[in-house]
Each structure stands twice: as C-alpha cells, then as structure tokens.
Design an enzyme around this catalytic site. Structure first.
Site, PDB file in Angstrom:
ATOM      1  N   GLU A 101     -22.747  25.930 -36.515  1.00  0.00           N
ATOM      2  CA  GLU A 101     -22.089  25.419 -37.728  1.00  0.00           C
ATOM      3  C   GLU A 101     -20.625  25.820 -37.732  1.00  0.00           C
ATOM      4  OE1 GLU A 101     -24.845  27.253 -37.773  1.00  0.00           O
ATOM      5  OE2 GLU A 101     -26.388  26.280 -38.989  1.00  0.00           O
TER       6      GLU A 101
ATOM      7  N   ASP B 252     -16.380  21.393  -3.015  1.00  0.00           N
ATOM      8  CA  ASP B 252     -17.252  21.295  -4.185  1.00  0.00           C
ATOM      9  C   ASP B 252     -17.257  19.890  -4.755  1.00  0.00           C
ATOM     10  OD1 ASP B 252     -17.858  24.001  -4.347  1.00  0.00           O
ATOM     11  OD2 ASP B 252     -16.304  24.446  -5.832  1.00  0.00           O
TER      12      ASP B 252
END
Ligand code: 6GU
Length: 282
Positions: A150, A207
């Site tokens: 929240e 990568d």
C-alpha cells in the site's frame, strides 16, 4: 559496494548473506547492513503504519518512522554499522542519545553525485532492467527502503531526495506483499556485475539482454542423452559456424518469446534476413 536495507522483516533478507552475495562479502567486494524499521518507531506499540488520509483499504507507512531511519542510514549512524570514515556526521551523537533533545533532521550538504542511491521497490515504479543493474553496479552505497505494497507516505520519498538520489523501481507487472523479495532480485542482478564478483567477464557480455536479445540454449556432455542429440554444429569445431548458429538461436528465441525486444536490438543485414525467414514461417 555497500548495501543497506531497511525493512520490517529483517530475516527475509538472510539470503543476501548466502551463495554469490556471501562470496562477495567474504572477498570484501560487498558490505551489507540490514536494519529493522521498528527500531525507529517511537510509540510503545512500535507502530510503523497508519490508516490512509482520504480513506480506503490498507495502511500507509508513517513518515515519522521512515524519515529518521533514512537519515541515520544515509549518515552511517544506524545501529551496528561501521561505515567509511569519509562519510559525514559519523561522530555526531544519535538523536536518541540526548535526552529531551528533539530529533535533528539530517541536513544534506553533499553534492548530488556524492549522495547515496535510494531504491524504493514498488509496483508503481519504473521497470527494473539489465541496463539499470549495470548502472547500479557502479554505485558505492545503495540503500533499499522496503515498504508494504500500500506504500510509504509519499512525503518520505520527496524528502529523501534531499539526502539521496531516489529511484522508485518495479520488478514486474504483478503485486508482491512487500519490497523485500524485490530487493533480493535487484541486489543479485547488481552484485553479480561488480567487477571480480562473478569472475568471468565474458559470461556477462553474453547474458540475455546484454545485446538486447535472449540467450539461446546451452548443452553439455553427454552428446546423446535419453535419445536426444546435442545439435551437431556445436561439436563441429567450426567456431564461425558455432557463432552464427548461436546468433540465430538467440534471434529465434527472442522472436518467439519476446518479439517486442527485436525493435530495440542491434541487428545486422544477416540477422534481418534470418528474422525475415522466421517471419515467413520457414
Ligand atoms: Cl519492486 N515491490 C512490490 N511490493 N511489489 C512489486 C514490485 C516491487 N515489483 C512488482 N511488484
């Protein structure tokens, strides 16, 4: 590099001490501090959140707890921390060491580039990418502020910009309970790029995402396993053919799984011709 994490669940960050990150700590390439936000709570219940102004579900994390926590961690005066002597205010007493004296805010006097980086994980943040990981890997001090989903009172983030360079980041389009797991994700992506941590530079140059494409499949011995063969080209000994085959596998996988990445990838005429073939279904 130094990482500090402020959280109401310090035990969630235990994995930071293990495996790859643990090795980086042992080698002296990394220091990690984990801080319990509740140690900055001032009431008997150690409360860190309150109901939102304007109503609505959930709770919002309190500015009076986060403010001093971020000040103390930035200044290296948080509990149990030994920071570089170059950091300012090291010898200042903690505000809670002096009875009857109101907490003094940490007043920023450092130039922008000397400010530590504050990463606030939130599903409302900018998407975290490999390019961000590369950028963060060059930082000296990163502080992570873990909030519940929240959120944290927005003034905390606004005020922190006086002391930190602040980045609100999301690790994907889904909602987690809190930022802790996102911190583990971001820390791992960043720390493995610190020079000397992974040990094999070529392995990050290749990568997935480094060139904007996904990496293709990998194989090891045995050549035949459960009736499945390793692609013949990989055992041919022809490096040029192997490189071209890997490039095509990378293009094919990206085309099939993440076609939106192709728009930004660096592609030569040969790549484009191959993608054209894929697009025509051959
Ligand atoms: Cl960074 N934090 C939280 N709490 N939820 C998320 C997130 C981050 N990224 C996606 N969902």
């Amino acid at each position: 590099m130094r990482l500090d994490v402020i959280t109401i669940f310090p035990e969630y960050l235990d994995p930071l001490r293990h495996a790859l990150l643990g090795k980086a700590i042992e080698r002296g390439a990394l220091q990690v501090g984990v801080h319990d936000l509740r140690s900055w709570a001032t009431d008997v219940h150690k409360s860190v959140d309150d109901s939102p102004f304007g109503g609505g579900p959930g709770m919002v994390m309190k500015p009076e707890v986060w403010g001093p926590a971020l000040d103390d961690v930035a200044a290296g005066r948080a509990e149990g921390q030994e920071l570089e002597s170059s950091l300012p205010h090291l010898n200042k007493p903690r505000h809670d060491d002096i009875e009857g004296v109101a907490p003094t805010p940490y007043v920023e006097s450092r130039p922008e580039e000397d400010k530590p980086l504050l990463i606030v994980p939130t599903p409302t943040g900018k998407p975290f990418t490999q390019a961000d990981a590369r950028e963060f890997a060059a930082e000296e001090h990163i502080v992570f502020a873990c909030g519940r989903y929240e959120g944290i009172d927005q003034r905390v983030i606004d005020d922190a910009a006086r002391t930190y360079r602040v980045r609100e980041v999301s690790i994907g389009d889904y909602v987690l309970i809190g930022g802790e797991v996102a911190v583990l994700v971001i820390a791992e992506a960043v720390v493995r790029l610190i020079p000397g941590v992974l040990g094999n530079k070529r392995s990050h140059e290749e990568d997935s995402f480094s060139d904007g494409l996904l990496e293709g499949p990998s194989y090891t011995k045995p050549r035949q396993w459960r009736g499945l063969e390793v692609p013949e080209v990989l055992t041919s000994g022809n490096h040029a053919l192997v490189d071209r085959w890997r490039r095509e596998q990378s293009l094919k996988r990206t085309f099939e799984r993440r076609p939106e990445l192709l728009a930004k990838a660096e592609l030569d005429a040969q790549d484009k011709a191959y993608l054209e073939e894929l697009d025509n279904g051959d």
